[in-house]
Scaffold this motif. Structure first.
Motif, short mmCIF file in Angstrom:
data_model
loop_
_atom_site.label_atom_id
_atom_site.label_comp_id
_atom_site.label_asym_id
_atom_site.label_seq_id
_atom_site.Cartn_x
_atom_site.Cartn_y
_atom_site.Cartn_z
N VAL A 257 -2.21 -7.01 -6.61
CA VAL A 257 -1.44 -8.17 -7.06
C VAL A 257 -1.23 -8.13 -8.58
O VAL A 257 -2.06 -7.58 -9.31
N ASP A 258 -0.12 -8.70 -9.00
CA ASP A 258 0.25 -8.90 -10.41
C ASP A 258 0.57 -7.59 -11.13
O ASP A 258 1.70 -7.37 -11.55
N SER A 259 -0.42 -6.73 -11.34
CA SER A 259 -0.19 -5.42 -11.94
C SER A 259 -0.14 -4.36 -10.84
O SER A 259 -0.57 -4.61 -9.71
N ASP A 260 0.36 -3.17 -11.17
CA ASP A 260 0.34 -2.07 -10.21
C ASP A 260 -1.07 -1.51 -10.16
O ASP A 260 -1.45 -0.66 -10.97
N GLN A 261 -1.86 -2.00 -9.22
CA GLN A 261 -3.27 -1.66 -9.20
C GLN A 261 -3.54 -0.23 -8.74
O GLN A 261 -4.63 0.30 -8.98
N TYR A 262 -2.55 0.42 -8.15
CA TYR A 262 -2.67 1.83 -7.82
C TYR A 262 -2.85 2.67 -9.09
O TYR A 262 -3.52 3.71 -9.06
N LYS A 263 -2.32 2.18 -10.20
CA LYS A 263 -2.33 2.95 -11.44
C LYS A 263 -3.50 2.60 -12.36
O LYS A 263 -3.64 3.20 -13.44
N GLN A 264 -4.34 1.66 -11.97
CA GLN A 264 -5.42 1.22 -12.84
C GLN A 264 -6.60 2.19 -12.80
O GLN A 264 -7.18 2.44 -11.74
N ALA A 265 -6.95 2.74 -13.97
CA ALA A 265 -8.01 3.74 -14.05
C ALA A 265 -9.34 3.27 -13.44
O ALA A 265 -9.99 4.03 -12.71
N PRO A 266 -9.78 2.03 -13.69
CA PRO A 266 -11.06 1.59 -13.10
C PRO A 266 -11.02 1.50 -11.58
O PRO A 266 -12.08 1.42 -10.95
N LEU A 267 -9.83 1.50 -10.99
CA LEU A 267 -9.71 1.43 -9.54
C LEU A 267 -9.33 2.78 -8.93
O LEU A 267 -9.01 2.87 -7.75
N ALA A 268 -9.41 3.84 -9.74
CA ALA A 268 -8.95 5.16 -9.31
C ALA A 268 -9.68 5.65 -8.06
O ALA A 268 -9.09 6.34 -7.22
N ALA A 269 -10.95 5.30 -7.91
CA ALA A 269 -11.73 5.75 -6.75
C ALA A 269 -11.19 5.19 -5.45
O ALA A 269 -11.46 5.73 -4.37
N TYR A 270 -10.41 4.10 -5.53
CA TYR A 270 -9.91 3.43 -4.33
C TYR A 270 -8.40 3.56 -4.16
O TYR A 270 -7.83 3.04 -3.21
N LYS A 271 -7.73 4.25 -5.08
CA LYS A 271 -6.28 4.19 -5.16
C LYS A 271 -5.57 4.66 -3.90
O LYS A 271 -4.51 4.15 -3.55
N VAL A 314 7.56 -5.24 -5.74
CA VAL A 314 6.41 -4.51 -5.22
C VAL A 314 6.42 -3.09 -5.77
O VAL A 314 7.48 -2.53 -6.08
N SER A 315 5.24 -2.54 -5.90
CA SER A 315 5.08 -1.18 -6.42
C SER A 315 5.31 -0.14 -5.34
O SER A 315 4.99 -0.35 -4.17
N GLU A 316 5.86 1.00 -5.76
CA GLU A 316 6.05 2.12 -4.85
C GLU A 316 5.32 3.35 -5.38
O GLU A 316 5.68 4.49 -5.04
N ALA A 317 4.28 3.13 -6.21
CA ALA A 317 3.59 4.24 -6.85
C ALA A 317 2.84 5.14 -5.88
O ALA A 317 2.78 6.36 -6.06
N ASN A 318 2.24 4.55 -4.84
CA ASN A 318 1.51 5.35 -3.87
C ASN A 318 2.51 6.15 -3.04
O ASN A 318 3.40 5.58 -2.41
N PRO A 319 2.38 7.50 -3.02
CA PRO A 319 3.32 8.31 -2.24
C PRO A 319 3.42 7.90 -0.79
O PRO A 319 4.47 8.08 -0.15
N GLU A 320 2.34 7.33 -0.24
CA GLU A 320 2.34 6.91 1.16
C GLU A 320 3.40 5.84 1.42
O GLU A 320 3.90 5.70 2.53
N PHE A 321 3.75 5.09 0.38
CA PHE A 321 4.74 4.02 0.53
C PHE A 321 6.07 4.58 1.03
O PHE A 321 6.75 3.96 1.86
N GLY A 322 6.43 5.74 0.53
CA GLY A 322 7.70 6.35 0.92
C GLY A 322 7.60 7.21 2.16
O GLY A 322 8.63 7.67 2.68
N GLU A 323 6.37 7.44 2.65
CA GLU A 323 6.19 8.34 3.78
C GLU A 323 5.99 7.63 5.11
O GLU A 323 6.17 8.23 6.17
N VAL A 324 5.63 6.34 5.07
CA VAL A 324 5.48 5.58 6.31
C VAL A 324 6.87 5.29 6.87
O VAL A 324 7.72 4.72 6.18
N ALA A 325 7.10 5.68 8.08
CA ALA A 325 8.43 5.56 8.69
C ALA A 325 8.96 4.13 8.63
O ALA A 325 8.31 3.20 9.11
#
Length: 348
Positions: A257-271, A314-325
């Motif tokens: 939420v709010d920021s693109d949390q996929y890109k947040q370094a402290p959350l990298a282990a869960y991205k 919404v963010s599309e940073a996670n490659p999976e976003f574009g790969e889910v049919a």
């Protein structure tokens, strides 16, 4: 009645700024290379959770950083204190105004009463408040169509769920967070009526830690996952980090939420488990107000950021976003419908 206007694309793109904040810091003041002596510009006072939440407050800090780099002036960003009162917030805003900062922005609806009192005392200073409307000739109310971004998050959740059960975790049971829940539920149900949405609020008031307790967020998400939720969307500030951790541990999807949390370094282990994030261009709003003051044409009144001006999304940073049919097509279709008015998104 105050004039209500919509910002144009002056703020667009700031949401994609790399958020440079790391861990929660203390009160700070930064010097730039301004041409005038003691030239002071933007100051922000953080909401609950402070800098380092990888979400709401850090988005505001990104806007401050952009303004500081562009205008080369001194800036200030001040942390909240635990259990503080409206009087504490008022004193904080007064201090910033007295020091000559302009504009002064309160990040979060909780600054409403303090902002109203202080703005009247300092008519030559432009004030801004995020997520609330405060009347005042020198106040800009920076508000967002959170329900629209949440609707898109709901579409995404409905497209990826395999259990036909998804979750929503709200930080505090207040009207602002109800907007997130309402949009999300509608997006889910419009996409697939068979999908069940589990909802939970962490606390009734912000003072109880609903926006600042990752442990509470983690426990809530774990409870929903036990009930078969395989996508969990959180609108919970710092507490949302616990939601994301729980989702990653269970190997199900989280929506930030709010920021693109996929890109947040402290959350990298869960991205890899952060499917997308419902974005609010808080940084863009902060920067837009700073720019308007610097240009000598301060914004005032209600400034609304919605899908039409890329103020939410919404963010599309996670490659999976574009790969889910069908996922991206469904989200794009919903976005178009909201913009052209064929989809009316609820706020309750």
């Amino acid at each position: 009645m105050r004039r209500i206007s919509k910002l144009t694309r002056v703020a667009v793109g700031v949401a994609s700024l790399g958020l440079v904040a790391t861990a929660c810091g203390s009160t700070s003041s930064e010097s730039g290379g301004g041409d005038t002596k003691d030239d002071k510009g933007l100051a922000i006072a953080y909401d609950v959770g402070g800098k380092g939440d990888q979400s709401f407050n850090d988005a505001a800090y990104a806007g401050l950083t952009k303004a500081k780099d562009e205008y080369g002036y001194k800036t200030a960003d001040i942390e909240p204190t635990e259990g503080e009162t409206d009087a504490d917030k008022e004193q904080r805003l007064v201090s910033l105004a007295k020091q000559g900062y302009n504009p002064v922005i309160g990040v979060g609806y909780a600054y409403g009463p303090a902002m109203k009192a202080v703005a009247a005392k300092y008519p030559k200073t432009t004030f801004g408040i995020v997520d609330s409307v405060v009347e005042g000739k020198n106040v800009a109310s920076l508000v967002f169509a959170e329900e629209q971004a949440s609707y898109l998050a709901g579409v995404a959740a409905a497209k990826v769920t395999k259990s036909n059960t998804v979750g929503f975790v709200g930080g505090v049971d207040i009207p602002l967070i109800h907007k997130f829940e309402a949009g999300y539920k509608q997006g889910v149900q419009d996409t697939n009526p068979k999908v069940k949405v589990l909802s939970q609020y962490l606390t009734q008031t912000a003072e109880e830690g609903g926006f600042a307790s990752p442990d509470k967020g983690k426990a809530a998400a774990e409870g929903q996952i036990e009930k078969k939720a395989d996508v969990v969307y959180q609108a919970a500030g710092l507490s949302g980090q616990g939601v994301i951790e729980a989702a990653a541990k269970a190997k199900v999807w989280a929506i930030g939420v709010d920021s693109d949390q996929y890109k947040q370094a402290p959350l990298a282990a869960y991205k890899q488990y952060i499917l997308t994030s419902a974005l609010k261009d808080v940084g863009g709003a902060v920067y837009a107000l700073a720019k308007s003051v610097n240009d000598g044409k301060p914004l005032t009144g209600t400034q609304t950021f919605d899908l039409k001006v890329n103020g939410v999304g919404v963010s599309e940073a996670n490659p999976e976003f574009g790969e889910v049919a069908g996922l991206k097509d469904a989200v794009d279709k919903a976005k178009k419908g909201i913009i052209d008015g064929s989809i009316k998104v609820k706020t309750e």
